[in-house]
Design a protein around this motif. Structure first.
Motif, PDB file in Angstrom:
ATOM      1  N   ASP A  34      39.937  37.922  46.182  1.00  0.00           N
ATOM      2  CA  ASP A  34      38.629  37.679  46.791  1.00  0.00           C
ATOM      3  C   ASP A  34      38.782  36.969  48.133  1.00  0.00           C
ATOM      4  N   ALA A  35      39.669  35.987  48.200  1.00  0.00           N
ATOM      5  CA  ALA A  35      39.887  35.247  49.447  1.00  0.00           C
ATOM      6  C   ALA A  35      40.565  36.128  50.500  1.00  0.00           C
ATOM      7  N   LEU A  36      41.524  36.942  50.079  1.00  0.00           N
ATOM      8  CA  LEU A  36      42.238  37.795  51.024  1.00  0.00           C
ATOM      9  C   LEU A  36      41.297  38.802  51.670  1.00  0.00           C
ATOM     10  N   VAL A  37      40.575  39.540  50.857  1.00  0.00           N
ATOM     11  CA  VAL A  37      39.648  40.530  51.401  1.00  0.00           C
ATOM     12  C   VAL A  37      38.454  39.825  52.042  1.00  0.00           C
ATOM     13  N   GLY A  38      38.046  38.697  51.452  1.00  0.00           N
ATOM     14  CA  GLY A  38      36.916  37.941  51.979  1.00  0.00           C
ATOM     15  C   GLY A  38      37.158  37.366  53.357  1.00  0.00           C
ATOM     16  N   SER A  39      38.407  37.262  53.762  1.00  0.00           N
ATOM     17  CA  SER A  39      38.703  36.716  55.089  1.00  0.00           C
ATOM     18  C   SER A  39      38.394  37.702  56.208  1.00  0.00           C
ATOM     19  N   VAL A  40      38.154  38.953  55.859  1.00  0.00           N
ATOM     20  CA  VAL A  40      37.778  39.949  56.862  1.00  0.00           C
ATOM     21  C   VAL A  40      36.272  39.813  57.099  1.00  0.00           C
ATOM     22  N   PRO A  41      35.864  39.510  58.325  1.00  0.00           N
ATOM     23  CA  PRO A  41      34.436  39.314  58.577  1.00  0.00           C
ATOM     24  C   PRO A  41      33.596  40.523  58.154  1.00  0.00           C
ATOM     25  N   VAL A  42      32.470  40.260  57.583  1.00  0.00           N
ATOM     26  CA  VAL A  42      31.458  41.200  57.097  1.00  0.00           C
ATOM     27  C   VAL A  42      31.990  42.074  55.959  1.00  0.00           C
ATOM     28  N   LEU A  43      33.104  42.782  56.162  1.00  0.00           N
ATOM     29  CA  LEU A  43      33.676  43.623  55.109  1.00  0.00           C
ATOM     30  C   LEU A  43      33.975  42.779  53.867  1.00  0.00           C
ATOM     31  N   GLY A  44      34.502  41.587  54.074  1.00  0.00           N
ATOM     32  CA  GLY A  44      34.806  40.699  52.958  1.00  0.00           C
ATOM     33  C   GLY A  44      33.566  40.289  52.186  1.00  0.00           C
ATOM     34  N   ASP A  45      32.470  40.090  52.902  1.00  0.00           N
ATOM     35  CA  ASP A  45      31.226  39.707  52.237  1.00  0.00           C
ATOM     36  C   ASP A  45      30.651  40.878  51.442  1.00  0.00           C
ATOM     37  N   ILE A  46      30.816  42.081  51.950  1.00  0.00           N
ATOM     38  CA  ILE A  46      30.396  43.274  51.207  1.00  0.00           C
ATOM     39  C   ILE A  46      31.258  43.412  49.951  1.00  0.00           C
ATOM     40  N   PHE A  47      32.552  43.168  50.084  1.00  0.00           N
ATOM     41  CA  PHE A  47      33.470  43.205  48.943  1.00  0.00           C
ATOM     42  C   PHE A  47      33.043  42.197  47.881  1.00  0.00           C
ATOM     43  N   ASP A  48      32.634  40.998  48.314  1.00  0.00           N
ATOM     44  CA  ASP A  48      32.185  39.954  47.382  1.00  0.00           C
ATOM     45  C   ASP A  48      31.040  40.433  46.500  1.00  0.00           C
ATOM     46  N   VAL A  49      30.137  41.216  47.071  1.00  0.00           N
ATOM     47  CA  VAL A  49      28.982  41.703  46.322  1.00  0.00           C
ATOM     48  C   VAL A  49      29.436  42.584  45.154  1.00  0.00           C
ATOM     49  N   GLY A  50      30.465  43.406  45.385  1.00  0.00           N
ATOM     50  CA  GLY A  50      30.921  44.320  44.339  1.00  0.00           C
ATOM     51  C   GLY A  50      31.993  43.760  43.428  1.00  0.00           C
ATOM     52  N   PHE A  51      32.884  42.935  43.954  1.00  0.00           N
ATOM     53  CA  PHE A  51      34.033  42.465  43.168  1.00  0.00           C
ATOM     54  C   PHE A  51      33.646  41.387  42.160  1.00  0.00           C
ATOM     55  N   ARG A  52      32.820  40.448  42.546  1.00  0.00           N
ATOM     56  CA  ARG A  52      32.311  39.396  41.669  1.00  0.00           C
ATOM     57  C   ARG A  52      33.429  38.635  40.927  1.00  0.00           C
ATOM     58  N   ALA A  53      34.276  37.981  41.684  1.00  0.00           N
ATOM     59  CA  ALA A  53      35.420  37.265  41.110  1.00  0.00           C
ATOM     60  C   ALA A  53      35.005  36.228  40.079  1.00  0.00           C
ATOM     61  N   ASN A  54      33.895  35.554  40.313  1.00  0.00           N
ATOM     62  CA  ASN A  54      33.471  34.503  39.376  1.00  0.00           C
ATOM     63  C   ASN A  54      33.035  35.087  38.041  1.00  0.00           C
ATOM     64  N   GLU A  55      32.344  36.210  38.065  1.00  0.00           N
ATOM     65  CA  GLU A  55      31.958  36.857  36.813  1.00  0.00           C
ATOM     66  C   GLU A  55      33.190  37.396  36.084  1.00  0.00           C
ATOM     67  N   ARG A  56      34.153  37.913  36.830  1.00  0.00           N
ATOM     68  CA  ARG A  56      35.404  38.362  36.208  1.00  0.00           C
ATOM     69  C   ARG A  56      36.100  37.179  35.539  1.00  0.00           C
ATOM     70  N   ASN A  57      36.129  36.060  36.229  1.00  0.00           N
ATOM     71  CA  ASN A  57      36.791  34.880  35.671  1.00  0.00           C
ATOM     72  C   ASN A  57      36.050  34.333  34.462  1.00  0.00           C
ATOM     73  N   LEU A  58      34.736  34.381  34.493  1.00  0.00           N
ATOM     74  CA  LEU A  58      33.965  33.955  33.330  1.00  0.00           C
ATOM     75  C   LEU A  58      34.285  34.839  32.120  1.00  0.00           C
ATOM     76  N   ALA A  59      34.405  36.150  32.357  1.00  0.00           N
ATOM     77  CA  ALA A  59      34.759  37.071  31.265  1.00  0.00           C
ATOM     78  C   ALA A  59      36.153  36.739  30.713  1.00  0.00           C
ATOM     79  N   LEU A  60      37.076  36.351  31.580  1.00  0.00           N
ATOM     80  CA  LEU A  60      38.416  35.962  31.118  1.00  0.00           C
ATOM     81  C   LEU A  60      38.340  34.708  30.250  1.00  0.00           C
ATOM     82  N   ILE A  61      37.540  33.730  30.662  1.00  0.00           N
ATOM     83  CA  ILE A  61      37.393  32.499  29.876  1.00  0.00           C
ATOM     84  C   ILE A  61      36.802  32.831  28.508  1.00  0.00           C
ATOM     85  N   GLU A  62      35.712  33.588  28.515  1.00  0.00           N
ATOM     86  CA  GLU A  62      35.055  33.926  27.253  1.00  0.00           C
ATOM     87  C   GLU A  62      35.984  34.724  26.344  1.00  0.00           C
TER      88      GLU A  62
END
Length: 160
Positions: A83-111
């Motif tokens: 998320d940080a690597l792709v997120g470092s690309v301006p605008v494209l990274g923010d679009i990636f954030d909308v689809g990738f959802r690292a926090n929701e993925r991590n929550l699923a791993l915890i659960e």
């Protein structure tokens, strides 16, 4: 429910709320696309990525406190790293954030870890070993490329 189970349930509920706020708090009308604070604060140059990273890192720290295995924590950090690597690309990274959802993925791993700790540990081990293999290949490739560049530079400087 024991006091420890109550604390774990409360912590998990807190992490669910934070994850939802960061990755999918509202739905864009007519699209079905959920949007959270992470891609929005990521639009603020430099500071936005740091704030988002700190909030996401907090989820990983709390997962460790809930007893997530080292392998689960490494998978979570891998999600944040991507998320940080792709997120470092301006605008494209923010679009990636909308689809990738690292926090929701991590929550699923915890659960998943909390529901089936033994099963998660086996699958986590496979992912960690595969990730280590890829990391070694990348490092090896980078070293080979560096060696080739140095050799080429030396030949060019020495006229050979």
């Amino acid at each position: 429910m024991t006091p420890d189970e109550q604390r774990s349930a409360a912590a998990l509920a807190h992490l669910r709320g934070l994850s939802r706020a960061l990755d999918g708090a509202v739905t864009i009308p007519g699209t079905g696309i959920r949007l959270g604070l992470d891609p929005l604060i990521g639009l603020v140059p430099v500071l936005g990525d740091w704030v988002g990273g700190l909030l996401s890192g907090y989820i990983v720290v709390r997962a460790a406190g809930l007893g997530a295995s080292l392998a689960t924590l490494l998978r979570m950090l891998g999600n944040l790293g991507l998320d940080a690597l792709v997120g470092s690309v301006p605008v494209l990274g923010d679009i990636f954030d909308v689809g990738f959802r690292a926090n929701e993925r991590n929550l699923a791993l915890i659960e998943g870890h909390l529901q089936r700790p033994g099963q998660r540990r086996r699958s986590d081990l496979v992912v960690v070993l595969a990730t280590a293999g890829v990391a070694l290949a990348v490092v090896g490739g980078a070293l080979a490329l560096t060696g080739w560049l140095v050799a080429t530079l030396v030949r060019a400087l020495l006229g050979g």
